[in-house]
Design a protein around this motif. Structure first.
Motif, PDB file in Angstrom:
ATOM      1  N   PHE B 202       0.805  -1.222   0.000  1.00  0.00           N
ATOM      2  CA  PHE B 202       0.000   0.000   0.000  1.00  0.00           C
ATOM      3  C   PHE B 202       0.843   1.279   0.000  1.00  0.00           C
ATOM      4  O   PHE B 202       0.626   2.166  -0.830  1.00  0.00           O
ATOM      5  CB  PHE B 202      -0.971  -0.031   1.189  1.00  0.00           C
ATOM      6  N   PRO B 203       1.830   1.390   0.903  1.00  0.00           N
ATOM      7  CA  PRO B 203       2.641   2.621   0.891  1.00  0.00           C
ATOM      8  C   PRO B 203       3.395   2.807  -0.421  1.00  0.00           C
ATOM      9  O   PRO B 203       3.597   3.939  -0.879  1.00  0.00           O
ATOM     10  CB  PRO B 203       3.628   2.434   2.048  1.00  0.00           C
ATOM     11  N   ALA B 205       2.371   1.961  -3.448  1.00  0.00           N
ATOM     12  CA  ALA B 205       1.429   2.502  -4.422  1.00  0.00           C
ATOM     13  C   ALA B 205       1.185   3.982  -4.152  1.00  0.00           C
ATOM     14  O   ALA B 205       1.155   4.811  -5.062  1.00  0.00           O
ATOM     15  CB  ALA B 205       0.121   1.724  -4.376  1.00  0.00           C
ATOM     16  N   LYS B 206       1.025   4.326  -2.888  1.00  0.00           N
ATOM     17  CA  LYS B 206       0.787   5.725  -2.523  1.00  0.00           C
ATOM     18  C   LYS B 206       1.995   6.588  -2.860  1.00  0.00           C
ATOM     19  O   LYS B 206       1.864   7.726  -3.293  1.00  0.00           O
ATOM     20  CB  LYS B 206       0.466   5.837  -1.019  1.00  0.00           C
ATOM     21  N   PHE B 207       3.189   6.024  -2.632  1.00  0.00           N
ATOM     22  CA  PHE B 207       4.413   6.767  -2.908  1.00  0.00           C
ATOM     23  C   PHE B 207       4.508   7.102  -4.399  1.00  0.00           C
ATOM     24  O   PHE B 207       4.849   8.227  -4.774  1.00  0.00           O
ATOM     25  CB  PHE B 207       5.634   5.942  -2.471  1.00  0.00           C
ATOM     26  N   ASP B 209       2.004   7.332  -6.505  1.00  0.00           N
ATOM     27  CA  ASP B 209       0.983   8.358  -6.781  1.00  0.00           C
ATOM     28  C   ASP B 209       1.546   9.742  -6.478  1.00  0.00           C
ATOM     29  O   ASP B 209       1.353  10.696  -7.232  1.00  0.00           O
ATOM     30  CB  ASP B 209      -0.263   8.135  -5.907  1.00  0.00           C
ATOM     31  N   TRP B 210       2.236   9.831  -5.361  1.00  0.00           N
ATOM     32  CA  TRP B 210       2.798  11.115  -4.949  1.00  0.00           C
ATOM     33  C   TRP B 210       3.860  11.590  -5.935  1.00  0.00           C
ATOM     34  O   TRP B 210       3.890  12.754  -6.333  1.00  0.00           O
ATOM     35  CB  TRP B 210       3.396  10.981  -3.533  1.00  0.00           C
TER      36      TRP B 210
END
Lengths: 258, 219
Positions: B202-203, B205-207, B209-210
């Motif tokens: 999860f982190p 994928a979020k990273f 995105d950022w």
């Protein structure tokens, strides 16, 4: 074209910078250029006008071999233009400005202007950027060097695009409807930059719908229709005493008389 | 039914080691599949027909064969065909890299195809060659546009590394299965496995995105 017809043209005492001889260009079955002959002399501002789809932008894209021609030839500084695949050395001697600016969105204004000399001429970064900054000053955007294209107005983007083309120190500048995609209030700033270039003696070919520009800044006007040159002459003659009915038809369609 | 979550803590060493292997395998696979994807994309775009066919054939083959079959094939068949001994980790890496390269190639191809002709013309008009225009103008914009697609491939890859557990590579999934067969704590072990994969994925994928928001090219 007889010599008499060219008398009084700017730079006509010397061989033309660009010579078009019976140029033919087709897209499938559509004939975009149907035997176009014309010439551009040193220091001239040649304006190509005519209805949309009449072939003037096509001729411009053929001039720096972005598109191949099927017939006739184009001569630049005495040399027949090579095929598109071999045209890079010729293109670097011509600057081109596009209707949609086509700035590189991943580069700042300064980098956009410096990338040509950096990549093509191998100019050192510091030198290329110093020159780029000077060109941004010239087009009135000294304070926008660090801005990205998405942060600039259309008129500002087009002025950066002009600076980008000038960075290669071209012998000829090709303008493909440079103000057609602009908001009305930014058209003037781009035309002013172009006018100043013309006054400096830059040889320019301008595809335009800005009749005032063609009339006031142009030194020679070429009227296109259906892939052919209908008429050409000095602006005063073409605009005030057009010889051809099709030229008159074109002008009559420009003004709205609803 | 009683739960015994202590087995997770008890076997934390094996789980951690599995996490390490999984991360290493993902990183190495992507390190191969990123340049590999660009290479295969270039092959597909080649004006030389046989090269372009080869690129297309590569993509269509590796995209349409189950990854687990590739893992088995590189493990059991490749050593026989190549007549060399290849350690399981390497065969697993190879199988994953072949597969992810195909997906990356398609992502890059879509990205390059999305750059309009005008950008090519702008580069060419400055006197750049086609390859200079490609490298300086088209590719950087294309890569930036496909960051989300590549990120997707990365997250898939991170989970698909579990496939190498079938050839006894000591990744997170394999080690968890070993713990299960020693403790018979199937619910606890599988739940912990899911939680660990999710917590790691999860982190990431979020990273990405950022990254895309921060460095994406604005039109």
């Amino acid at each position: 074209m007889t010599d008499a017809a060219n008398s009084g043209r700017v730079g006509a005492d010397r061989p033309p910078v660009i010579l078009y001889e019976e140029v033919v260009k087709r897209y499938g079955g559509f004939v975009a250029l149907n035997g176009v002959s014309a010439r551009v002399h040193q220091g001239e501002v040649v304006c190509l006008i005519g209805p949309s789809g009449s072939g003037k932008s096509t001729l411009l894209r053929c001039t720096n071999a972005l598109e191949a021609i099927e017939g006739g030839r184009i001569v630049f500084e005495g040399q027949t233009l090579p095929t598109p695949a071999l045209a890079a050395p010729v293109r670097r001697r011509m600057g081109m400005v596009f209707q949609n600016f086509e700035l590189f969105p991943h580069k700042s204004a300064l980098e956009n202007v410096a990338i040509g000399p950096r990549t093509v001429l191998g100019t050192a970064k510091a030198e290329a950027e110093e020159k780029a900054q000077a060109l941004l000053v010239k087009v009135g955007l000294a304070d926008k060097a660090a801005s990205y294209p998405s942060e600039l107005s259309g008129g500002q983007q087009q002025r950066v695009a002009i600076a980008r083309a000038l960075a290669m120190e071209p012998e000829v500048m090709l303008f493909d409807e440079p103000t057609s995609a602009l908001d009305p209030e930014t058209v003037g700033e781009v035309l002013n930059v172009m006018k100043r270039l013309a006054e400096e003696g830059m040889t320019m070919i301008v595809v335009t719908h800005e009749m005032t520009f063609a009339r006031r800044v142009g030194s020679w006007v070429v009227v296109f229709d259906k892939g052919r040159v209908v008429e050409e002459g000095v602006p005063k003659q073409v605009f005030e005493q057009p010889r051809e009915q099709r030229t008159r038809d074109f002008f009559s369609h420009l003004s709205w008389s609803g | 039914m009683t739960y015994d979550w202590s087995v997770i803590w008890q076997y934390r060493g094996a789980l951690l080691s599995g996490v390490g292997t999984t991360i290493l395998l993902s990183v190495l696979t992507m390190a191969i599949a990123l340049p590999g994807g660009v290479l295969v994309m270039l092959m597909r775009r080649s004006p030389i027909a046989p090269v372009s066919w080869l690129g297309a054939a590569y993509v269509e083959f590796f995209r349409n064969v189950p990854a687990i079959l590739l893992v088995y094939w590189t493990f059991y068949v490749l050593p026989i065909v190549a007549a060399i001994d290849i350690p399981p980790f390497t065969t697993g890496l190879l199988a994953l890299a072949l597969s992810v390269t195909a997906y990356n190639a398609e992502a890059f191809r879509a990205g390059v195809g999305s750059i309009r002709q005008g950008q090519w013309n702008a580069g060419l008009a400055l006197g750049m060659t086609r390859s200079q225009t490609f490298l300086k103008i088209v590719l950087p914009q294309a890569v930036s546009r496909v960051v989300p697609a590549i990120a997707n491939n990365w997250v898939s890859l991170f989970k698909n590394t579990s496939l190498v557990s079938v050839i006894a590579v000591g990744d997170l999934a394999y080690n968890a299965m070993q713990i299960r067969s020693q403790t018979y704590r199937i619910l606890e072990v599988l739940t912990a496995l899911a939680v660990i994969y999710w917590a790691l994925g999860f982190p990431q994928a979020k990273f990405v995105d950022w990254l895309q928001k921060r460095y994406g090219v604005k039109e």
